[in-house]
Design an enzyme around this catalytic site. Sequence first.
Site, PDB file in Angstrom:
ATOM      1  N   THR A 163      -0.255   4.020   6.603  1.00  0.00           N
ATOM      2  CA  THR A 163      -0.246   2.739   5.904  1.00  0.00           C
ATOM      3  C   THR A 163       1.150   2.460   5.358  1.00  0.00           C
ATOM      4  O   THR A 163       1.831   3.382   4.908  1.00  0.00           O
ATOM      5  CB  THR A 163      -1.259   2.766   4.738  1.00  0.00           C
ATOM      6  OG1 THR A 163      -2.567   2.992   5.248  1.00  0.00           O
ATOM      7  CG2 THR A 163      -1.255   1.451   3.972  1.00  0.00           C
ATOM      8  N   SER A 164       1.580   1.201   5.415  1.00  0.00           N
ATOM      9  CA  SER A 164       2.857   0.769   4.871  1.00  0.00           C
ATOM     10  C   SER A 164       4.010   1.506   5.574  1.00  0.00           C
ATOM     11  O   SER A 164       4.158   1.393   6.780  1.00  0.00           O
ATOM     12  CB  SER A 164       2.866   0.978   3.354  1.00  0.00           C
ATOM     13  OG  SER A 164       3.987   0.381   2.762  1.00  0.00           O
ATOM     14  N   SER A 165       4.810   2.274   4.849  1.00  0.00           N
ATOM     15  CA  SER A 165       5.873   3.031   5.515  1.00  0.00           C
ATOM     16  C   SER A 165       5.286   3.994   6.541  1.00  0.00           C
ATOM     17  O   SER A 165       5.894   4.253   7.584  1.00  0.00           O
ATOM     18  CB  SER A 165       6.697   3.808   4.482  1.00  0.00           C
ATOM     19  OG  SER A 165       7.807   4.420   5.081  1.00  0.00           O
TER      20      SER A 165
ATOM     21  N   HIS B 102      -0.761  -6.263   0.378  1.00  0.00           N
ATOM     22  CA  HIS B 102      -0.203  -5.064   1.015  1.00  0.00           C
ATOM     23  C   HIS B 102      -1.076  -3.827   0.775  1.00  0.00           C
ATOM     24  O   HIS B 102      -1.011  -2.866   1.527  1.00  0.00           O
ATOM     25  CB  HIS B 102       1.216  -4.818   0.499  1.00  0.00           C
ATOM     26  CG  HIS B 102       1.976  -3.806   1.300  1.00  0.00           C
ATOM     27  ND1 HIS B 102       2.245  -3.966   2.640  1.00  0.00           N
ATOM     28  CD2 HIS B 102       2.515  -2.600   0.959  1.00  0.00           C
ATOM     29  CE1 HIS B 102       2.920  -2.921   3.091  1.00  0.00           C
ATOM     30  NE2 HIS B 102       3.088  -2.074   2.092  1.00  0.00           N
TER      31      HIS B 102
END
Length: 310
Positions: free
Chosen positions: A139-141, A277
């Site tokens: 997730t995300s990075s 996000h």
Amino acid sequence: MLLSKVYAVLFAAAASAQQLSSQLTQIKDFGPNPRNVSMYIYVPKNLTAKPPILVVPHWCHGTAQDAFRGRPYASLGDQYGFISIYPDSPNKADQCWDVSSKQSLTHNGGGDALGIVSMVRWALEKYGGDKNRVFVTGTSSGAMMTNVLIGSYPDVFAAGSAWAGVPFGCYAADGFGVWSDDCAKGKIIKNGTEWAAIVKAAYPGYNSFRPKIQVFHGTKDDILFPQNLKEEIKQWTAVLGLSSTPTSTTPNTPLKGWTRYRYGTTFEAYEAEGVTHDIPNQADVVMEWFDLKCKGTGCYSRKSGYRTSV
């Protein structure tokens, strides 16, 4: 790209509820690792024969331990007999992954990506793992690193699942861990051919199996803007030789307000209406995509997948 405190509390609760057969263990010597990425691994007491391997890179401001506690893959590994690996970023400033350097964006070129792949290669040898059933989700990075690993190492991974990330090469820069405001805000727009060329340049001459991938993004994401979902769709449909027009569209899947767009059998994209996000991970969807509940013969693998090339 810090997950909210609410999710941190939920993650901790989920971790305390896990009844595990083994423990998260650090491995310090596992092969080429130019950026000193730390390796943590969870090996269930009862492994299936030739166990699959799942890599779970954490998000910015997170750690390997956070990903281990915040995702149920260790307990699912206990249930289905697969190994999970939790890399830890060497970037102590914000714990974001190196998804910008030429080294990470090049096959066997170095960077954080090579360190993670070395973990996979070590685990495959150590535990007699199935080299055709190696997967990655983040997730995300961690989603950004998922895209990087799928692009730079199509010879290693069978599939990926990226939650609120950006296309492969979108953050490309002269340096490690470089923040690209233009990419984050969805200002880097290319056509599919251009995006596919960036992937092809990561491994010149490679013309074999390409991993399948699913991507997820919230329509209210103000950290990595929703335009990045559109760019991922253009990139991976082009890489996989698919039409950019969905073959099916399914509303309210897996949650109300989410829409799944399928492009054949090797790529799917989920648009989560109203989601920020802090997109809530759906482990059951990931498990199904990777076919990780399957044991024995007939499971999804590189052998059962499709040979495609950019």
